[in-house]
Scaffold this motif. Sequence first.
Motif, PDB file in Angstrom:
ATOM      1  N   HIS A  27       0.830  -1.204   0.000  1.00  0.00           N
ATOM      2  CA  HIS A  27       0.000   0.000   0.000  1.00  0.00           C
ATOM      3  C   HIS A  27       0.867   1.258   0.000  1.00  0.00           C
ATOM      4  CE1 HIS A  27      -3.784   2.010   1.996  1.00  0.00           C
ATOM      5  NE2 HIS A  27      -3.441   2.593   0.876  1.00  0.00           N
ATOM      6  N   HIS A  31       1.238   1.659  -4.040  1.00  0.00           N
ATOM      7  CA  HIS A  31       0.040   2.468  -4.294  1.00  0.00           C
ATOM      8  C   HIS A  31       0.275   3.950  -3.996  1.00  0.00           C
ATOM      9  CE1 HIS A  31      -2.765  -0.696  -5.360  1.00  0.00           C
ATOM     10  NE2 HIS A  31      -2.219  -1.436  -4.414  1.00  0.00           N
ATOM     11  N   SER A 122     -14.478   2.746  -4.507  1.00  0.00           N
ATOM     12  CA  SER A 122     -13.209   3.110  -3.885  1.00  0.00           C
ATOM     13  C   SER A 122     -13.294   4.491  -3.269  1.00  0.00           C
ATOM     14  CB  SER A 122     -12.100   3.090  -4.938  1.00  0.00           C
ATOM     15  OG  SER A 122     -12.002   1.812  -5.525  1.00  0.00           O
ATOM     16  N   GLU A 142     -15.448   9.649  -2.466  1.00  0.00           N
ATOM     17  CA  GLU A 142     -15.269   8.623  -3.486  1.00  0.00           C
ATOM     18  C   GLU A 142     -14.028   8.971  -4.295  1.00  0.00           C
ATOM     19  OE1 GLU A 142     -18.914   8.338  -5.649  1.00  0.00           O
ATOM     20  OE2 GLU A 142     -20.031   7.606  -3.906  1.00  0.00           O
ATOM     21  N   LYS A 143     -13.335   7.917  -4.738  1.00  0.00           N
ATOM     22  CA  LYS A 143     -11.999   8.080  -5.307  1.00  0.00           C
ATOM     23  C   LYS A 143     -11.175   8.770  -4.230  1.00  0.00           C
ATOM     24  CE  LYS A 143     -13.580   8.092 -10.066  1.00  0.00           C
ATOM     25  NZ  LYS A 143     -13.601   8.824 -11.336  1.00  0.00           N
ATOM     26  N   ASP A 159      -8.783   4.849   4.647  1.00  0.00           N
ATOM     27  CA  ASP A 159      -8.766   4.376   3.267  1.00  0.00           C
ATOM     28  C   ASP A 159      -9.569   3.088   3.170  1.00  0.00           C
ATOM     29  OD1 ASP A 159      -8.160   3.619   0.669  1.00  0.00           O
ATOM     30  OD2 ASP A 159      -5.994   3.864   0.890  1.00  0.00           O
ATOM     31  N   TRP A 161     -10.376   1.843  -0.048  1.00  0.00           N
ATOM     32  CA  TRP A 161     -10.125   1.210  -1.332  1.00  0.00           C
ATOM     33  C   TRP A 161      -9.766  -0.254  -1.033  1.00  0.00           C
ATOM     34  CZ3 TRP A 161      -8.623   3.709  -6.292  1.00  0.00           C
ATOM     35  CH2 TRP A 161      -8.916   5.066  -6.331  1.00  0.00           C
ATOM     36  N   GLU A 162     -10.115  -1.150  -1.917  1.00  0.00           N
ATOM     37  CA  GLU A 162      -9.838  -2.566  -1.649  1.00  0.00           C
ATOM     38  C   GLU A 162      -8.353  -2.847  -1.459  1.00  0.00           C
ATOM     39  OE1 GLU A 162     -11.787  -4.883  -4.675  1.00  0.00           O
ATOM     40  OE2 GLU A 162     -13.623  -4.996  -3.489  1.00  0.00           O
ATOM     41  N   HIS A 163      -7.495  -2.106  -2.137  1.00  0.00           N
ATOM     42  CA  HIS A 163      -6.052  -2.364  -1.972  1.00  0.00           C
ATOM     43  C   HIS A 163      -5.584  -2.094  -0.544  1.00  0.00           C
ATOM     44  CE1 HIS A 163      -5.506   2.042  -3.296  1.00  0.00           C
ATOM     45  NE2 HIS A 163      -5.000   2.005  -2.075  1.00  0.00           N
ATOM     46  N   TYR A 166      -7.394  -5.760   1.247  1.00  0.00           N
ATOM     47  CA  TYR A 166      -7.879  -6.995   0.629  1.00  0.00           C
ATOM     48  C   TYR A 166      -7.027  -8.225   0.934  1.00  0.00           C
ATOM     49  CZ  TYR A 166     -11.059  -9.334  -2.539  1.00  0.00           C
ATOM     50  OH  TYR A 166     -12.041 -10.143  -3.050  1.00  0.00           O
ATOM     51  N   ARG A 173     -14.880  -5.598   4.386  1.00  0.00           N
ATOM     52  CA  ARG A 173     -14.517  -4.217   4.697  1.00  0.00           C
ATOM     53  C   ARG A 173     -14.881  -3.849   6.136  1.00  0.00           C
ATOM     54  NH1 ARG A 173     -16.721   0.850   1.175  1.00  0.00           N
ATOM     55  NH2 ARG A 173     -15.279   0.035  -0.389  1.00  0.00           N
TER      56      ARG A 173
END
Length: 198
Positions: A27, A31, A122, A142-143, A159, A161-163, A166, A173
């Motif tokens: 992450h 990312h 996300s 969002e985003k 955060d 986001w799936e990353h 996951y 979640r």
Amino acid sequence: MEHKLPELPYDYNALEPYYDEQTVKIHHDLHHKSYVDGLIKAEQQLAQARQQNDYSLIKHWEKELAFHGSGHILHTLFWENMAPTGQVGPAHELMDQIQNDFGSFDAFKKQFSAASAAVEGSGWAVLGWNPIFQQLVILQAEKHQNLTLWGIAPLLVLDVWEHAYYLKYQNRRAEFISAWWNIVNWQEVDQRFIKAVK
């Protein structure tokens, strides 16, 4: 300003067992770095557009600037607002404001958790200080930048986001959100609040 990936304020494994080492490493190192790189590229392209007086791609690069710039800012805040377990809760000033604006600390946590879980696709949950309304607000982003309010000073960000979760939590979640409360760095959030209200 030169943008660069900030160092983590702790080791990759410091947030275990709530936030696993492998996810933190990917992450942060991959990312988050991609948002820093995207921000730099967007700024370079906008500078080139000014030099060449060619604004044919202005919509694209302004969008990239907002997306990657917000991603870099939010991730930087995210790493800072976590710490190894054993943190105490909010200090008196922030706790008083939470109780005033949400009724109780428990009600705040429930609303923040629900907002985090309900982000479509996300995005992020954000506890922010609204200087115009003189109150704390919980927002979904969002985003990295959609659905936000102008002027908000972000105090606590999550955060979703799936990353971000996951590898350990798969599609659970809500389980990630529940675990994350164990590693909130309330001292950092308190300091942000004090700066924001001044």
